[in-house]
Write a protein that holds these residues in place. Structure first.
Motif, PDB file in Angstrom:
ATOM      1  N   VAL A  75       0.951  -0.988   0.128  1.00 48.29           N
ATOM      2  CA  VAL A  75      -0.071   0.113  -0.033  1.00 48.29           C
ATOM      3  C   VAL A  75       0.795   1.187   0.010  1.00 48.29           C
ATOM      4  O   VAL A  75       0.731   2.127  -0.698  1.00 48.29           O
ATOM      5  CB  VAL A  75      -1.062  -0.111   1.174  1.00 48.29           C
ATOM      6  N   LEU A  76       1.983   1.157   0.715  1.00 48.40           N
ATOM      7  CA  LEU A  76       2.926   2.527   0.907  1.00 48.40           C
ATOM      8  C   LEU A  76       3.455   2.557  -0.608  1.00 48.40           C
ATOM      9  O   LEU A  76       3.774   3.763  -0.935  1.00 48.40           O
ATOM     10  CB  LEU A  76       4.014   2.116   1.892  1.00 48.40           C
ATOM     11  N   ARG A  77       3.924   1.475  -1.083  1.00 48.63           N
ATOM     12  CA  ARG A  77       4.365   1.623  -2.623  1.00 48.63           C
ATOM     13  C   ARG A  77       3.297   2.239  -3.589  1.00 48.63           C
ATOM     14  O   ARG A  77       3.685   3.067  -4.324  1.00 48.63           O
ATOM     15  CB  ARG A  77       4.648   0.490  -3.135  1.00 48.63           C
ATOM     16  N   VAL A  78       2.089   2.036  -3.420  1.00 43.71           N
ATOM     17  CA  VAL A  78       0.850   2.358  -4.180  1.00 43.71           C
ATOM     18  C   VAL A  78       0.888   3.828  -4.033  1.00 43.71           C
ATOM     19  O   VAL A  78       0.894   4.742  -4.878  1.00 43.71           O
ATOM     20  CB  VAL A  78      -0.288   1.679  -4.169  1.00 43.71           C
ATOM     21  N   VAL A  79       0.641   4.362  -2.759  1.00 36.84           N
ATOM     22  CA  VAL A  79       0.446   5.387  -2.488  1.00 36.84           C
ATOM     23  C   VAL A  79       1.653   6.668  -2.709  1.00 36.84           C
ATOM     24  O   VAL A  79       1.385   7.490  -3.054  1.00 36.84           O
ATOM     25  CB  VAL A  79       0.272   5.706  -0.721  1.00 36.84           C
ATOM     26  N   LEU A  80       2.827   6.109  -2.473  1.00 33.54           N
ATOM     27  CA  LEU A  80       3.826   6.935  -2.786  1.00 33.54           C
ATOM     28  C   LEU A  80       4.611   7.054  -4.425  1.00 33.54           C
ATOM     29  O   LEU A  80       5.528   7.976  -4.508  1.00 33.54           O
ATOM     30  CB  LEU A  80       5.073   6.500  -1.704  1.00 33.54           C
ATOM     31  N   LYS A  81       3.899   6.309  -5.176  1.00 35.42           N
ATOM     32  CA  LYS A  81       4.257   6.375  -6.366  1.00 35.42           C
ATOM     33  C   LYS A  81       3.907   7.590  -7.018  1.00 35.42           C
ATOM     34  O   LYS A  81       2.764   8.346  -6.977  1.00 35.42           O
ATOM     35  CB  LYS A  81       3.512   5.347  -7.358  1.00 35.42           C
ATOM     36  N   PRO A  82       4.647   8.319  -7.736  1.00 31.63           N
ATOM     37  CA  PRO A  82       4.213   9.824  -8.287  1.00 31.63           C
ATOM     38  C   PRO A  82       3.173   9.469  -9.322  1.00 31.63           C
ATOM     39  O   PRO A  82       2.118  10.361  -9.602  1.00 31.63           O
ATOM     40  CB  PRO A  82       5.461  10.105  -9.073  1.00 31.63           C
ATOM     41  N   LYS A  83       3.183   8.289 -10.367  1.00 30.70           N
ATOM     42  CA  LYS A  83       2.012   8.109 -11.006  1.00 30.70           C
ATOM     43  C   LYS A  83       1.152   7.050 -10.623  1.00 30.70           C
ATOM     44  O   LYS A  83       1.771   5.910 -10.239  1.00 30.70           O
ATOM     45  CB  LYS A  83       2.709   7.785 -12.519  1.00 30.70           C
ATOM     46  N   LEU A  84      -0.141   7.167 -10.518  1.00 30.32           N
ATOM     47  CA  LEU A  84      -1.111   6.312  -9.985  1.00 30.32           C
ATOM     48  C   LEU A  84      -1.470   5.475 -11.292  1.00 30.32           C
ATOM     49  O   LEU A  84      -2.430   5.739 -12.056  1.00 30.32           O
ATOM     50  CB  LEU A  84      -2.305   7.132  -9.496  1.00 30.32           C
ATOM     51  N   ASP A  85      -0.873   4.111 -11.117  1.00 27.47           N
ATOM     52  CA  ASP A  85      -1.185   3.220 -11.934  1.00 27.47           C
ATOM     53  C   ASP A  85      -1.506   1.968 -11.661  1.00 27.47           C
ATOM     54  O   ASP A  85      -1.443   0.978 -12.176  1.00 27.47           O
ATOM     55  CB  ASP A  85      -0.054   3.120 -13.047  1.00 27.47           C
ATOM     56  N   ASN A  86      -2.346   1.978 -10.432  1.00 27.18           N
ATOM     57  CA  ASN A  86      -2.615   0.610  -9.943  1.00 27.18           C
ATOM     58  C   ASN A  86      -3.997   0.231 -10.459  1.00 27.18           C
ATOM     59  O   ASN A  86      -4.587   0.972 -11.253  1.00 27.18           O
ATOM     60  CB  ASN A  86      -2.845   0.946  -8.308  1.00 27.18           C
ATOM     61  N   GLN A  87      -4.123  -0.829 -10.292  1.00 27.60           N
ATOM     62  CA  GLN A  87      -5.272  -1.790 -10.953  1.00 27.60           C
ATOM     63  C   GLN A  87      -6.374  -2.130 -10.045  1.00 27.60           C
ATOM     64  O   GLN A  87      -6.174  -3.447  -9.428  1.00 27.60           O
ATOM     65  CB  GLN A  87      -4.725  -2.910 -11.834  1.00 27.60           C
ATOM     66  N   PRO A  88      -7.176  -1.499  -9.584  1.00 27.08           N
ATOM     67  CA  PRO A  88      -8.228  -2.120  -8.264  1.00 27.08           C
ATOM     68  C   PRO A  88      -9.265  -2.624  -9.179  1.00 27.08           C
ATOM     69  O   PRO A  88      -9.293  -2.548 -10.330  1.00 27.08           O
ATOM     70  CB  PRO A  88      -8.599  -0.441  -8.019  1.00 27.08           C
ATOM     71  N   GLY A  89      -9.599  -3.627  -8.136  1.00 27.17           N
ATOM     72  CA  GLY A  89     -10.899  -4.441  -8.600  1.00 27.17           C
ATOM     73  C   GLY A  89     -11.660  -5.163  -7.604  1.00 27.17           C
ATOM     74  O   GLY A  89     -11.100  -5.382  -6.609  1.00 27.17           O
ATOM     75  N   ILE A  90     -12.356  -6.087  -8.163  1.00 29.59           N
ATOM     76  CA  ILE A  90     -13.301  -6.860  -7.255  1.00 29.59           C
ATOM     77  C   ILE A  90     -13.160  -8.354  -7.734  1.00 29.59           C
ATOM     78  O   ILE A  90     -13.246  -8.608  -9.033  1.00 29.59           O
ATOM     79  CB  ILE A  90     -14.714  -6.507  -7.063  1.00 29.59           C
TER      80      ILE A  90
END
Length: 161
Positions: A75-90
């Motif tokens: 989560v820290l890695r996702v939050v601190l990335k300058p570019k938000l390129d995570n893939q959320p999903g269910i």
């Protein structure tokens, strides 16, 4: 299992009385002696040694804390990335757990790790719908849940894997 714990406590109390020393150290020594006695009696009596499940419970707690630390780092890695390129999903996570208690424990462990949230159960209780902050590979995430939490829960509740 409750009978074994009671029998182990009785052995510890008998040890303390035989020693005529009523300290917690003597009680602990008696309890450990009781564990060894029950361990050797398991061959002659028809019961599963209860310390195996206690050990499985300790392993589940350690596993949870390790997964908690890994999830916090993710989560820290996702939050601190300058570019938000995570893939959320269910995703729907199939489960081999049968009792409501086991499925609820799995859902709680999933929800307590950061970045994931158990949303709902299927009507038959065979699937848990999980929302995740970052899902690069759905099959890998399902496999990770099966190999970690689900296996550890089955070891605690059923005594086998």
């Amino acid at each position: 299992m409750a009978f074994q714990i009671l029998l182990n406590l009785l052995i510890a109390f008998a040890w303390v009385n035989f020693q005529h020393s009523y300290t917690s150290v003597d009680f602990l020594v008696g309890y450990i002696i009781g564990i060894f006695i029950l361990f050797f009696l398991r061959r002659f009596m028809k019961f599963d040694f209860y310390m195996r499940r206690v050990w499985a419970l300790i392993k589940l707690a350690v596993l949870f804390f390790v997964e908690l630390i890994k999830a916090n780092i993710d989560v820290l890695r996702v939050v601190l990335k300058p570019k938000l390129d995570n893939q959320p999903g269910i995703i729907a996570v199939p489960t081999k757990l049968t009792t409501d208690w086991e499925v609820s424990l799995l859902a709680a462990l999933i929800s307590l790790t950061p970045g994931t949230l158990s949303m709902d159960f299927s009507q038959d209780g065979k699937y848990i719908y999980v929302h995740a902050l970052d899902i690069p590979n759905k099959e890998q995430m399902v496999r990770d849940i099966h190999d970690t939490f689900e296996r550890a829960i089955m070891e605690v509740t059923r005594g086998n894997v």
